[in-house]
Design an enzyme around this catalytic site. Structure first.
Site, PDB file in Angstrom:
ATOM      1  N   SER A  52       0.867  -1.184   0.000  1.00 28.95           N
ATOM      2  CA  SER A  52       0.000   0.000   0.000  1.00 28.95           C
ATOM      3  C   SER A  52       0.898   1.226   0.000  1.00 28.95           C
ATOM      4  CB  SER A  52      -0.850  -0.008   1.276  1.00 28.95           C
ATOM      5  OG  SER A  52      -1.483   1.241   1.459  1.00 28.95           O
ATOM      6  N   TYR A  60      -2.046  -1.286  10.417  1.00 27.15           N
ATOM      7  CA  TYR A  60      -1.983  -1.278   8.949  1.00 27.15           C
ATOM      8  C   TYR A  60      -0.697  -0.588   8.501  1.00 27.15           C
ATOM      9  CZ  TYR A  60      -3.817  -1.042   4.137  1.00 27.15           C
ATOM     10  OH  TYR A  60      -4.011  -1.199   2.781  1.00 27.15           O
ATOM     11  N   LYS A 112       2.147  -2.755   6.591  1.00 24.26           N
ATOM     12  CA  LYS A 112       2.370  -2.460   5.171  1.00 24.26           C
ATOM     13  C   LYS A 112       3.821  -2.013   4.932  1.00 24.26           C
ATOM     14  CE  LYS A 112      -1.586  -3.650   3.343  1.00 24.26           C
ATOM     15  NZ  LYS A 112      -1.678  -4.756   2.363  1.00 24.26           N
TER      16      LYS A 112
END
Ligand SMILES: NC(=O)c1ccc[n+]([C@@H]2O[C@H](COP(=O)([O-])OP(=O)(O)OC[C@H]3O[C@@H](n4cnc5c(N)ncnc54)[C@H](O)[C@@H]3O)[C@@H](O)[C@H]2O)c1
Length: 267
Positions: A138, A151, A155
Site C-alpha cells: 500500500s 496497517y 504495510k
C-alpha cells in the site's frame, strides 16, 4: 513479463483489487487464473466471471498449510505457477488500543501471508529458472495510514519483505513487484472511511481509483518488470518528500489527520 499463456494465482481474488487483477490477467490471455480467498462464494464468482480459465480455491492466507495446499494443487493440476499475486489484506481501523489479537491477525494477513507464499514458491521457481511474485502492500507502506497503526506498520513490513526478496533472489530469476496504491474504490475503503476525519475522507474521495485502473497499472508494471507499482503516481513525490525532510513530512501528515490539508490520504 507478459501475461499471455501464464499460470497466475491471486489471493484476495473474491473482491476489490484482487478480483480486478484476476479478471485483467485473464483478459491479457493468461492460461489459468486461480482465485484464492477465504470467501468461498466470492472466489467462485470471480472464477465464473473469468470462465473456463478461472479456478477457485478456498484458503485462509494466514494458515501456511492452506497456502501450501493451494500452491501444490495448482501446480499438480494446472502446471508451474508463473505469477503469484499475494494480495489479500485487511485494515485494523484502530490505533494503539487495538488488542494484541488484532495486531497478530493484521500481521499474519498483511505480512506472513507473503512469507508463506514466498517460502513455498521461491525454491520451486529458482529450480525451474524463475518466476514472478507480485505483493500488494500500500502507499501506507511507503508513507503512513492515519488512524490505523497496525496497517501502517504491517504495510511497511510488506514493502520491506518485497525489497528483501528482490535483493536476495533477484539474481536467481525471481522477479518481484510491490503494488502500493493510495485509495481504491473497494469494500476495504468503504469500511475504512467510517473512521476517517472529514478532511482525510474528502481527500481520499478526490484521489480514489477504480480497481480496474489499478489492474491497468499492474499490467503495465509487470510488463516493465518494475519493482514499485504506483497506480497513484504522486506517491513517488510523497515518498521523496518523506525521505528528504522527515520532520516536514510528519508535520504535513499531522495536518492531514486533523483535516487541514487536501493531500490524498495513503490507503
Ligand atoms: N482499497 C484501498 O484503498 C487499498 C489501498 C492500498 C492498498 N490496498 C491493499 O489492496 C489489497 C486488496 O484490498 P481491497 O481494497 O481489494 O480489499 P477487499 O476487502 O475488497 O478485498 C480483500 C480480499 O481479501 C480477502 N481476505 C482477507 N483476509 C483473508 C484471509 N485471511 N485469507 C484469504 N483471503 C482473505 C477478503 O475475503 C477479500 O476478498 C489489500 O492488501 C489492501 O491492503 C487497498
Amino acid at each position: 513479463m507478459e501475461l499471455a499463456d501464464r499460470i497466475c494465482v491471486v489471493t484476495g481474488g473474491a473482491s476489490g483489487i484482487g478480483r480486478a487483477l484476476s479478471l485483467r490477467f485473464a483478459a491479457e490471455g493468461a492460461r489459468a487464473v486461480v482465485v484464492i480467498d477465504r470467501d468461498a462464494d466470492g472466489a467462485v464468482a470471480t472464477a465464473e466471471a473469468i470462465g473456463e480459465r478461472g479456478f477457485a480455491n478456498t484458503a485462509d492466507v494466514t494458515v501456511e498449510a492452506d497456502i501450501d495446499a493451494a500452491i501444490e494443487r495448482t501446480e499438480a493440476e494446472l502446471g508451474p505457477i508463473d505469477l503469484f499475486a499475494s494480495n489479500a489484506g485487511i485494515l485494523s481501523r484502530q490505533g494503539l488500543d487495538a488488542p494484541d489479537e488484532t495486531w497478530d491477525l493484521v500481521w499474519r494477513v498483511n505480512v506472513l501471508s507473503h512469507v508463506f507464499a514466498a517460502r513455498a514458491l521461491v525454491p520451486r521457481m529458482v529450480a525451474r529458472g524463475g518466476g514472478y511474485l507480485l505483493n500488494t502492500a500500500s502507499a501506507a507502506g511507503l508513507l503512513s495510514q492515519p488512524g490505523d497503526a497496525a496497517y501502517s506498520v504491517t504495510k511497511h513490513a510488506a514493502v520491506a519483505l518485497a525489497e528483501w526478496l528482490a535483493i536476495t533472489y533477484g539474481d536467481q530469476g525471481i522477479k518481484v513487484s510491490c503494488l502500493c496504491p493510495m485509495a481504491v474504490d473497494t469494500a476495504m475503503l468503504a469500511g475504512g472511511e467510517a473512521d476517517m476525519s472529514a478532511g482525510a475522507k474528502a481527500a481520499a474521495v478526490r484521489g480514489v481509483l477504480a480497481p480496474e485502473v489499478v489492474a491497468d497499472a499492474v499490467v503495465e508494471g509487470l510488463h516493465d518488470e518494475r519493482f514499485l507499482i504506483l497506480p497513484h503516481p504522486e506517491v513517488a513525490a510523497y515518498e521523496l518528500r518523506r525521505a528528504s525532510d522527515h520532520d516536514r513530512w510528519l508535520a504535513g501528515m499531522r495536518r492531514l489527520v486533523t483535516g487541514e490539508d487536501g493531500t490524498p490520504r495513503a490507503g
